[in-house]
Design a protein around this motif. Structure first.
Motif, PDB file in Angstrom:
ATOM      1  N   ASP A  47       0.747  -1.286  -0.020  1.00 18.95           N
ATOM      2  CA  ASP A  47      -0.017   0.047  -0.092  1.00 18.95           C
ATOM      3  C   ASP A  47       0.858   1.037  -0.104  1.00 18.95           C
ATOM      4  OD1 ASP A  47      -2.028  -1.668   0.159  1.00 18.95           O
ATOM      5  OD2 ASP A  47      -2.631  -1.354   2.131  1.00 18.95           O
ATOM      6  N   GLU A  50       2.279   1.757  -3.615  1.00 21.08           N
ATOM      7  CA  GLU A  50       1.439   2.202  -4.125  1.00 21.08           C
ATOM      8  C   GLU A  50       1.133   3.685  -4.192  1.00 21.08           C
ATOM      9  OE1 GLU A  50      -1.090   0.467  -6.712  1.00 21.08           O
ATOM     10  OE2 GLU A  50       0.608  -0.430  -6.854  1.00 21.08           O
ATOM     11  N   ALA A  51       1.184   4.110  -2.978  1.00 24.50           N
ATOM     12  CA  ALA A  51       1.227   5.635  -2.643  1.00 24.50           C
ATOM     13  C   ALA A  51       2.371   6.368  -3.123  1.00 24.50           C
ATOM     14  CB  ALA A  51       0.942   5.731  -1.120  1.00 24.50           C
ATOM     15  N   LYS A  53       4.047   5.472  -5.577  1.00 19.03           N
ATOM     16  CA  LYS A  53       3.834   5.546  -7.189  1.00 19.03           C
ATOM     17  C   LYS A  53       3.128   6.554  -7.848  1.00 19.03           C
ATOM     18  CE  LYS A  53       1.083   2.548 -10.018  1.00 19.03           C
ATOM     19  NZ  LYS A  53       0.674   1.312 -10.432  1.00 19.03           N
ATOM     20  N   THR A  54       2.052   6.955  -7.000  1.00 18.84           N
ATOM     21  CA  THR A  54       1.258   7.898  -7.479  1.00 18.84           C
ATOM     22  C   THR A  54       1.882   9.547  -7.562  1.00 18.84           C
ATOM     23  OG1 THR A  54       0.101   8.585  -5.157  1.00 18.84           O
ATOM     24  CG2 THR A  54      -1.048   6.960  -6.368  1.00 18.84           C
ATOM     25  N   VAL A  55       2.993   9.603  -6.898  1.00 21.11           N
ATOM     26  CA  VAL A  55       3.635  10.989  -6.911  1.00 21.11           C
ATOM     27  C   VAL A  55       4.974  10.998  -7.668  1.00 21.11           C
ATOM     28  CG1 VAL A  55       2.618  11.760  -4.470  1.00 21.11           C
ATOM     29  CG2 VAL A  55       4.954  10.347  -4.785  1.00 21.11           C
ATOM     30  N   ASP A  57       7.057  10.715 -11.193  1.00 18.75           N
ATOM     31  CA  ASP A  57       6.748  11.102 -12.532  1.00 18.75           C
ATOM     32  C   ASP A  57       6.981   9.789 -13.704  1.00 18.75           C
ATOM     33  OD1 ASP A  57       6.588  13.842 -11.842  1.00 18.75           O
ATOM     34  OD2 ASP A  57       8.861  14.113 -12.101  1.00 18.75           O
ATOM     35  N   PRO A  59       7.061   5.747 -14.953  1.00 17.28           N
ATOM     36  CA  PRO A  59       6.283   4.446 -14.457  1.00 17.28           C
ATOM     37  C   PRO A  59       7.012   3.687 -13.667  1.00 17.28           C
ATOM     38  CG  PRO A  59       6.220   5.232 -17.027  1.00 17.28           C
ATOM     39  CD  PRO A  59       7.186   5.950 -16.319  1.00 17.28           C
ATOM     40  N   THR A  60       6.405   2.889 -12.942  1.00 20.71           N
ATOM     41  CA  THR A  60       7.027   1.919 -11.891  1.00 20.71           C
ATOM     42  C   THR A  60       6.586   0.265 -12.562  1.00 20.71           C
ATOM     43  OG1 THR A  60       5.267   1.652 -10.459  1.00 20.71           O
ATOM     44  CG2 THR A  60       6.901   3.355  -9.862  1.00 20.71           C
ATOM     45  N   TYR A  63       7.822  -4.021  -7.086  1.00 19.79           N
ATOM     46  CA  TYR A  63       8.149  -3.421  -5.652  1.00 19.79           C
ATOM     47  C   TYR A  63       9.051  -4.654  -5.007  1.00 19.79           C
ATOM     48  CZ  TYR A  63       3.891  -0.785  -6.754  1.00 19.79           C
ATOM     49  OH  TYR A  63       3.247   0.223  -7.490  1.00 19.79           O
TER      50      TYR A  63
END
Length: 74
Positions: A47, A50-51, A53-55, A57, A59-60, A63
């Motif tokens: 989790d 994922e958080a 990842k949202t910030v 720039d 792509p990922t 993990y």
């Protein structure tokens, strides 16, 4: 003598796209976050990744939850 494994540290790593190779395929580098609690639940670590990842720039991809342990001769 019994050897005991003692968890000493954990870190969270995220593969982040860093560019492309000569054939146009994406290349990745890892960004690591240290000092993760040794008793972290896998879902909680996911989790957080994922958080993060949202910030970002770029792509990922994957993990990783990395664990280091010390072997102690008990």
């Amino acid at each position: 003598m019994a050897i005991t494994k003692v968890a000493s540290s954990k870190s969270l790593s995220i593969e982040i796209q860093s560019g492309t190779d000569t054939s146009g395929q994406p290349t990745y580098s890892k960004k690591s976050f240290s000092n993760v609690r040794n008793d972290v639940e896998p879902q909680a670590a996911f989790d957080v990744a994922e958080a993060i990842k949202t910030v970002l720039d770029n792509p990922t991809r994957s993990y990783f939850l990395n664990s280091a342990s010390t072997l102690v001769n008990a």
